[in-house]
Design a protein around this motif. Structure first.
Motif, PDB file in Angstrom:
ATOM      1  N   PHE A  19       0.960  -1.155  -0.095  1.00  0.00           N
ATOM      2  CA  PHE A  19       0.094  -0.067   0.012  1.00  0.00           C
ATOM      3  C   PHE A  19       0.902   1.159  -0.066  1.00  0.00           C
ATOM      4  O   PHE A  19       0.267   2.330  -0.312  1.00  0.00           O
ATOM      5  CB  PHE A  19      -0.892   0.181   1.126  1.00  0.00           C
ATOM      6  N   LEU A  20       2.201   1.117   0.315  1.00  0.00           N
ATOM      7  CA  LEU A  20       3.129   2.400   0.494  1.00  0.00           C
ATOM      8  C   LEU A  20       4.052   2.275  -0.609  1.00  0.00           C
ATOM      9  O   LEU A  20       4.868   2.959  -0.805  1.00  0.00           O
ATOM     10  CB  LEU A  20       3.861   2.329   1.787  1.00  0.00           C
ATOM     11  N   LYS A  21       3.763   1.558  -1.640  1.00  0.00           N
ATOM     12  CA  LYS A  21       4.615   1.292  -2.643  1.00  0.00           C
ATOM     13  C   LYS A  21       5.362   2.633  -3.248  1.00  0.00           C
ATOM     14  O   LYS A  21       4.303   3.561  -3.556  1.00  0.00           O
ATOM     15  CB  LYS A  21       4.092   0.590  -3.829  1.00  0.00           C
ATOM     16  N   GLY A  22       6.379   2.830  -3.540  1.00  0.00           N
ATOM     17  CA  GLY A  22       6.779   3.985  -4.221  1.00  0.00           C
ATOM     18  C   GLY A  22       7.103   5.255  -3.461  1.00  0.00           C
ATOM     19  O   GLY A  22       7.484   6.437  -3.789  1.00  0.00           O
ATOM     20  N   ASN A  23       6.624   5.070  -2.068  1.00  0.00           N
ATOM     21  CA  ASN A  23       6.443   6.271  -1.177  1.00  0.00           C
ATOM     22  C   ASN A  23       7.958   6.425  -0.295  1.00  0.00           C
ATOM     23  O   ASN A  23       7.915   5.636   0.595  1.00  0.00           O
ATOM     24  CB  ASN A  23       5.178   5.895  -0.238  1.00  0.00           C
ATOM     25  N   GLN A  24       8.728   7.276  -0.707  1.00  0.00           N
ATOM     26  CA  GLN A  24      10.090   7.427  -0.171  1.00  0.00           C
ATOM     27  C   GLN A  24      10.045   7.536   1.260  1.00  0.00           C
ATOM     28  O   GLN A  24      10.558   6.885   2.104  1.00  0.00           O
ATOM     29  CB  GLN A  24      10.789   8.424  -0.796  1.00  0.00           C
ATOM     30  N   VAL A  25       8.990   8.338   1.790  1.00  0.00           N
ATOM     31  CA  VAL A  25       9.205   8.765   3.034  1.00  0.00           C
ATOM     32  C   VAL A  25       8.561   7.687   4.192  1.00  0.00           C
ATOM     33  O   VAL A  25       9.215   7.056   4.814  1.00  0.00           O
ATOM     34  CB  VAL A  25       8.417   9.951   3.270  1.00  0.00           C
ATOM     35  N   VAL A  26       7.426   7.397   3.826  1.00  0.00           N
ATOM     36  CA  VAL A  26       6.433   6.464   4.441  1.00  0.00           C
ATOM     37  C   VAL A  26       6.872   4.953   4.530  1.00  0.00           C
ATOM     38  O   VAL A  26       6.906   4.274   5.248  1.00  0.00           O
ATOM     39  CB  VAL A  26       4.941   6.420   4.129  1.00  0.00           C
ATOM     40  N   LEU A  27       6.924   4.503   2.879  1.00  0.00           N
ATOM     41  CA  LEU A  27       7.556   3.194   2.938  1.00  0.00           C
ATOM     42  C   LEU A  27       9.071   2.856   3.353  1.00  0.00           C
ATOM     43  O   LEU A  27       9.068   1.863   4.204  1.00  0.00           O
ATOM     44  CB  LEU A  27       7.564   2.725   1.399  1.00  0.00           C
ATOM     45  N   THR A  28       9.713   3.875   3.455  1.00  0.00           N
ATOM     46  CA  THR A  28      11.302   3.601   3.888  1.00  0.00           C
ATOM     47  C   THR A  28      10.899   3.634   5.558  1.00  0.00           C
ATOM     48  O   THR A  28      11.670   2.720   5.958  1.00  0.00           O
ATOM     49  CB  THR A  28      11.960   4.831   3.509  1.00  0.00           C
ATOM     50  N   ALA A  29      10.334   4.395   5.993  1.00  0.00           N
ATOM     51  CA  ALA A  29      10.223   4.415   7.548  1.00  0.00           C
ATOM     52  C   ALA A  29       9.419   2.985   7.906  1.00  0.00           C
ATOM     53  O   ALA A  29       9.956   2.600   8.907  1.00  0.00           O
ATOM     54  CB  ALA A  29       9.317   5.479   7.856  1.00  0.00           C
ATOM     55  N   ALA A  30       8.516   2.737   7.193  1.00  0.00           N
ATOM     56  CA  ALA A  30       7.675   1.439   7.692  1.00  0.00           C
ATOM     57  C   ALA A  30       8.584  -0.038   7.362  1.00  0.00           C
ATOM     58  O   ALA A  30       8.839  -0.659   8.358  1.00  0.00           O
ATOM     59  CB  ALA A  30       6.652   1.280   6.816  1.00  0.00           C
ATOM     60  N   LEU A  31       9.770   0.241   6.360  1.00  0.00           N
ATOM     61  CA  LEU A  31      10.562  -0.667   6.332  1.00  0.00           C
ATOM     62  C   LEU A  31      11.818  -0.691   7.357  1.00  0.00           C
ATOM     63  O   LEU A  31      12.082  -1.712   7.920  1.00  0.00           O
ATOM     64  CB  LEU A  31      11.384  -0.797   5.010  1.00  0.00           C
ATOM     65  N   GLN A  32      12.080   0.267   7.828  1.00  0.00           N
ATOM     66  CA  GLN A  32      12.836   0.673   9.003  1.00  0.00           C
ATOM     67  C   GLN A  32      12.296  -0.060  10.234  1.00  0.00           C
ATOM     68  O   GLN A  32      13.046  -0.458  11.008  1.00  0.00           O
ATOM     69  CB  GLN A  32      13.329   2.170   9.223  1.00  0.00           C
ATOM     70  N   ILE A  33      11.134   0.257  10.458  1.00  0.00           N
ATOM     71  CA  ILE A  33      10.489   0.009  11.634  1.00  0.00           C
ATOM     72  C   ILE A  33      10.309  -1.809  11.498  1.00  0.00           C
ATOM     73  O   ILE A  33      10.633  -2.453  12.574  1.00  0.00           O
ATOM     74  CB  ILE A  33       8.938   0.417  11.888  1.00  0.00           C
ATOM     75  N   HIS A  34       9.897  -2.061  10.436  1.00  0.00           N
ATOM     76  CA  HIS A  34       9.727  -3.560  10.010  1.00  0.00           C
ATOM     77  C   HIS A  34      11.142  -4.447  10.343  1.00  0.00           C
ATOM     78  O   HIS A  34      10.987  -5.337  11.214  1.00  0.00           O
ATOM     79  CB  HIS A  34       9.094  -3.804   8.689  1.00  0.00           C
ATOM     80  N   ALA A  35      12.237  -3.829   9.998  1.00  0.00           N
ATOM     81  CA  ALA A  35      13.481  -4.510  10.432  1.00  0.00           C
ATOM     82  C   ALA A  35      13.710  -4.646  11.851  1.00  0.00           C
ATOM     83  O   ALA A  35      14.503  -5.423  12.459  1.00  0.00           O
ATOM     84  CB  ALA A  35      14.750  -3.877   9.584  1.00  0.00           C
ATOM     85  N   VAL A  36      13.501  -3.429  12.633  1.00  0.00           N
ATOM     86  CA  VAL A  36      13.609  -3.334  13.985  1.00  0.00           C
ATOM     87  C   VAL A  36      12.693  -4.530  14.699  1.00  0.00           C
ATOM     88  O   VAL A  36      13.401  -5.207  15.731  1.00  0.00           O
ATOM     89  CB  VAL A  36      13.400  -2.030  14.458  1.00  0.00           C
ATOM     90  N   GLU A  37      11.644  -4.445  14.227  1.00  0.00           N
ATOM     91  CA  GLU A  37      10.764  -5.782  14.796  1.00  0.00           C
ATOM     92  C   GLU A  37      11.370  -7.091  14.751  1.00  0.00           C
ATOM     93  O   GLU A  37      11.325  -7.896  15.433  1.00  0.00           O
ATOM     94  CB  GLU A  37       9.205  -5.783  14.180  1.00  0.00           C
ATOM     95  N   ALA A  38      12.018  -7.305  13.463  1.00  0.00           N
ATOM     96  CA  ALA A  38      12.620  -8.513  13.062  1.00  0.00           C
ATOM     97  C   ALA A  38      13.681  -8.778  13.947  1.00  0.00           C
ATOM     98  O   ALA A  38      14.086  -9.874  14.243  1.00  0.00           O
ATOM     99  CB  ALA A  38      13.069  -8.531  11.613  1.00  0.00           C
ATOM    100  N   ARG A  39      14.513  -7.926  14.214  1.00  0.00           N
ATOM    101  CA  ARG A  39      15.609  -7.854  15.213  1.00  0.00           C
ATOM    102  C   ARG A  39      15.043  -8.273  16.729  1.00  0.00           C
ATOM    103  O   ARG A  39      15.678  -9.128  17.202  1.00  0.00           O
ATOM    104  CB  ARG A  39      16.498  -6.488  15.293  1.00  0.00           C
TER     105      ARG A  39
END
Lengths: 302, 347
Positions: free
Chosen positions: A192-212
């Motif tokens: 749903f956030l495809k192509g969205n530099q600000v929001v998608l990137t932040a979401a991916l960054q949170i996502h990786a923290v959750e994975a850690r």
């Protein structure tokens, strides 16, 4: 509606917004230029159009929907850990967390995770601003999943995880399930956030923290006696934790075909287990809602 | 007149290595498909006893419209070139799985070897063609192509061993970028598993083996998904790593995993195909799980020390993990890669 305040609020949250938005910086300029020409009445529409351009939308879910959905999950995680670290509901005098952490390292790890979840809550709230969902308090949750509570919100009895705050192992099981759910939930929203530099990137960054977090909690669970790896390995129903009530959290993790490419035996020694471990699976909104609702009191369910 | 040409097409085991193009009377026969470990050789001649440890396709384009269609996009005929292996291929026939695996690895290494010594154990063209059942007639025709420097020309024309181009103009470029990083990680953990077991505990070795297999799965996934769009095999350089030092291995593993997380996070917004975006998400969380585990081996509790990741774009105050654009990731990764990487449209 004070538009300039909104812009400055965004800037507070994301100081780099103009730089990070470089491909779309023009949108901001357009806005200011347009502001001189258009009437006040037309401003809300212009603003909405600007944000659609800057923050984009895809699929049938708005960026705000996605962020509020994420915010709910972050509230859930934050309150769960915070209650454990503090030992009780901040508004209550009754200490209901009775297990002891086996080491200061364990308590420190949960504190670190709690702090990240708090940072996520604050970040998402700030990004959403006035569009943020109503705040969720600890007492809005039911971390025993089906527990009975007294009128003053103190715990009475029952629940799938009745001993979540009295049994360290149960706490770790629920925590692991939460983090793995979080990882799957963010993945499920990425489209749903495809192509969205600000929001998608932040979401991916949170996502990786959750994975850690998930990786570390799984190590803690292993240290507490569970047979579990830092990564989700293959089992017939996807649930490698041995915690049956968490089946819904892991349904689909047994998948070993990605983009029509079978991963098992894709190279020597890549077993079914390795194939399942090497890719985490997304979880659709509705499935995440079902899981989250197990831990929300009826009035606050999604 | 028969012309024999070929296309070099990736040198990892399991993928067609050489495609021969012979527009004459050879035809494809199902019985000429030989099964060797996990792989299939389609050999278009009546010498089924040749066991080559890599996939090889020899076919007649004119007589096989189906195969022609299948390879249509992948074949770029390079006229007058003949490639010869640097030594006789080792048979994997009747070998144990371990031996087969070892042979495959060594064959792969040979094919990516370059420079001095190449061709030392030379497998000459005649032998090679003979092995393929083409014999002297084929060799004569090849000779008639008149290229004495065929080997050099092969090297020069072969992007797979000389250089890789990452063009970030579209998803193919991003996926190849991920493929490059996964190649690097897979190669690293393959070395770790092979060389570092004595410095780690049994459980650590088991997890390093898991990670190796995950990275190999990622690498092979991208290779398959990209098909003919995939860049070639990258030659890696781990000379800076001491594989018998626990600290050196762990520090390098941490660097790779954190960089991998940063790379996927930083490139995600450029992925325009939703399915690929989700795949990237499916991989990056596994990399983050690795990163957390590796960090905990160095210092328990450092699994998500975001302050230590600020150089990679993390922000502890917002609880955000690393994220870096390829323009910042590639220079770091390049210190471990020998193959020249040409970059276009990088962001």
């Amino acid at each position: 509606m004070n538009i300039l305040n909104i812009l400055s609020e965004i800037e507070k949250v994301d100081g780099d917004i103009y730089d990070r938005l470089s491909p779309r910086r023009r949108v901001m300029k357009d806005f200011y230029n347009a502001g001189r020409k258009i009437s006040l009445a037309a401003l809300p529409l212009a603003l909405s159009s600007m944000f659609t351009k800057a923050y984009g939308q895809s699929g049938n879910r708005s960026v705000n929907d996605v962020l509020n959905f994420a915010l709910t999950l972050e509230y859930l995680e934050y309150h769960f850990y915070n209650h454990t670290v503090v030992g009780k509901d901040p508004a209550s005098s009754v200490k209901d967390v009775t297990f002891n952490f086996p080491s200061t390292a364990a308590l420190q790890a949960i504190t670190t995770i709690r702090d990240h979840e708090k940072a996520h809550v604050d970040f998402l709230k700030a990004v959403l601003g006035s569009a943020a969902r109503p705040e969720l308090a600890y007492t809005n949750f039911d971390f025993r999943a089906g527990g009975n509570y007294n009128a003053d919100n103190s715990y009475n009895s029952g629940g799938t995880f009745a001993d979540v705050y009295t049994n360290y192992a149960t706490f770790l099981k629920v925590a692991t399930a939460f983090e793995d759910t979080g990882v799957r939930a963010y993945k499920g929203q990425a489209g749903f956030l495809k192509g969205n530099q600000v929001v998608l990137t932040a979401a991916l960054q949170i996502h990786a923290v959750e994975a850690r977090h998930a990786s570390h909690l799984r190590q803690m669970a292993a240290a507490a006696g569970l047979t579990i790896k830092p990564w989700i390995t293959y089992t017939a129903n996807g649930n490698d934790t041995g915690v049956a009530p968490a089946d819904a959290v892991y349904a689909g993790e047994q998948n070993t075909t990605q983009a029509n490419v079978p991963i098992t035996n894709i190279a020597a020694d890549v077993t079914q287990a390795a194939a399942a471990e090497s890719f985490d699976e997304p979880l659709a909104t509705a499935n995440v809602v079902t899981i989250a609702n197990l831990f929300l009191k009826p009035a606050f369910r999604l | 007149m028969v012309r024999v040409t070929y296309q070099y097409w990736g040198c990892r085991f399991g993928q067609p290595l050489f495609i021969f193009y012979t527009p004459d009377t050879h035809s494809i026969k199902s019985e000429s498909i030989l099964f060797i470990p996990d792989k299939i050789i389609t050999l278009l001649h009546s010498q089924p006893a040749v066991h080559l440890p890599y996939s090889l396709f020899l076919f007649s384009v004119t007589s096989s419209p189906l195969l022609k269609l299948f390879f249509k996009k992948r074949i770029r005929i390079l006229p007058h070139l003949v490639c010869i292996y640097e030594r006789a291929p080792v048979s994997t026939h009747n070998q144990s799985p371990n031996q087969k695996s070892s042979i495959m690895k060594s064959e792969q290494a040979i094919l990516t070897t370059s420079g001095a010594g190449a061709g030392k154990e030379g497998y000459n063209r005649r032998k090679f063609l003979s092995a393929l059942g083409m014999g002297t007639a084929g060799a004569a025709l090849l000779t008639s192509c008149g290229h004495n420097d065929w080997y050099d020309q092969f090297r020069n024309n072969n992007n797979n061993t000389n250089a890789a181009t990452l063009d970030f103009k579209d998803d193919i470029g991003i996926l190849n970028y991920a493929y490059a990083l996964e190649q690097l990680e897979a190669a690293f953990y393959t070395e770790v598993v092979a060389k570092s077991s004595s410095v780690f505990s049994a459980s650590q070795n088991a997890f390093f083996n898991d990670i190796k297999l995950h990275e190999i799965a990622h690498r092979e996934f991208f290779k398959k998904a990209l098909g003919s769009n995939a860049i070639g095999n990258l030659e890696v350089d781990f000379s800076s790593v001491n594989f018998t030092s626990k600290d050196s291995v762990l520090a390098t593993a941490k660097a790779f995993e954190d960089l991998g997380v940063a790379a996927y996070n930083g490139a995600g917004y450029k992925i325009m195909t939703e399915a690929y975006l989700v795949i990237a998400g499916q991989i990056v969380s596994v990399e983050a799980r690795h990163a957390a585990w590796v960090r905990d081996q160095i210092s328990n509790g450092s699994f998500s020390d975001l302050n230590s990741l600020s150089a990679l774009g993390a922000d502890n105050s917002k609880g955000l993990d690393a994220a870096l654009p390829p323009s910042k990731v590639l220079p770091i990764a390049a210190t471990f890669i020998k193959t020249k990487i040409d970059v276009k449209n990088v962001f």
